[in-house]
Structures are given as C-alpha cells and as structure tokens.
Design a protein around this motif. Sequence first.
Motif, PDB file in Angstrom:
ATOM      1  N   SER A 104       0.882  -1.173   0.000  1.00 50.88           N
ATOM      2  CA  SER A 104       0.000   0.000   0.000  1.00 50.88           C
ATOM      3  C   SER A 104       0.914   1.215   0.000  1.00 50.88           C
ATOM      4  CB  SER A 104      -0.887   0.013   1.246  1.00 50.88           C
ATOM      5  OG  SER A 104      -1.741  -1.110   1.248  1.00 50.88           O
ATOM      6  N   TYR A 120      -2.965   4.248  -2.587  1.00 50.98           N
ATOM      7  CA  TYR A 120      -3.444   2.994  -3.158  1.00 50.98           C
ATOM      8  C   TYR A 120      -3.266   1.910  -2.116  1.00 50.98           C
ATOM      9  CZ  TYR A 120      -4.637  -0.385  -6.727  1.00 50.98           C
ATOM     10  OH  TYR A 120      -5.272  -1.353  -7.440  1.00 50.98           O
ATOM     11  N   GLU A 123      -1.945  -3.824  -3.292  1.00 51.24           N
ATOM     12  CA  GLU A 123      -1.423  -4.217  -4.609  1.00 51.24           C
ATOM     13  C   GLU A 123      -0.445  -5.372  -4.395  1.00 51.24           C
ATOM     14  OE1 GLU A 123      -0.470  -3.792  -8.778  1.00 51.24           O
ATOM     15  OE2 GLU A 123      -1.879  -2.557  -7.684  1.00 51.24           O
TER      16      GLU A 123
END
Length: 153
Positions: A104, A120, A123
């Motif tokens: 993140s 974000y 991932e």
Amino acid sequence: MSADKVRLSFKRPKHNDKVIETEITARTQEQLTLTTLAESKFFKTTDGPSNHCAELGDKIKTVYPVLNWQAVSSASGYSGSYCTGRETRVLTLKNGKPVLTLMSWAVLAYGNFGGCSSAYNNEWNTFNTSLPAQLGSKDTVMVQTKEIALLKK
C-alpha cells in the motif's frame, strides 16, 4: 497444472474461498511474475493534465499488468480508452519458501501543475528500488509492505 501455470488458492474466513489461475510470464532466480489467465475490463479517461502523483504511484511497482488499450469513439460521449487487462503478481522466494508481497502506498508530490496526493491499497507487487532516485525535492512517497507466506501443494 502444467509447469508454467500456477493456481493461487486463498482461504477467506466468512467468505467464499478464492482461486486465481495464473501463468508464469517472467522469472528470475528469486522471483516469478504471475499473470492471471482471466482478463478484466475497465475504462480510463484521458481528460485533463498529466498527474504527477499517478505517475509516481505507477513507478512504485516492479511489474505491471498486461494491458491492451483501445480508443473509445468520441460519438459515445466518453473521452478516454477502453482496456482489457490481465493482473500480475510477484511471487518471491524467501529462504526457499514462496511469498507474495502486499503493498500500500501514499504519494505527496509537486509537479508542473502544482501539488497532488494519491494513495493505493493492497497491490500484489514488490517495491521498485530505483524509485527514490526519481523523486523530486518536494516529493514524498510512503510504502507499506506485508509479506504473505504461501503453502505449496
């Protein structure tokens, strides 16, 4: 499964288990890039200036999804592109055991169009160690990683 295919199975309490079928699309001594067999579809707008935060955010990852962009007709009333993509994940061997890294990040940056920020979560990727050399004097990038050990069956 064949030697170049990997099935990722996730046990999720209080949810249905999840299975992701992937293929190995790149490999090094310590890492495998796994690309999903199934495609996902999404739109991307092309309106507005380039976003320095988004550009830095894209550089945080070491591998990228396999994308196939197609322009959308302006007659549709939408300005942008249509994309089909196959997600990627990086499987790393740590002490001989397979690990997926969950990242993140948050970006605070200043570019040609002023300041911006973005973030974000979650991932499946690894950190691009060449990124710090690409940061401007006013850019800040925070990255949090969590390694998930996998069981091989």
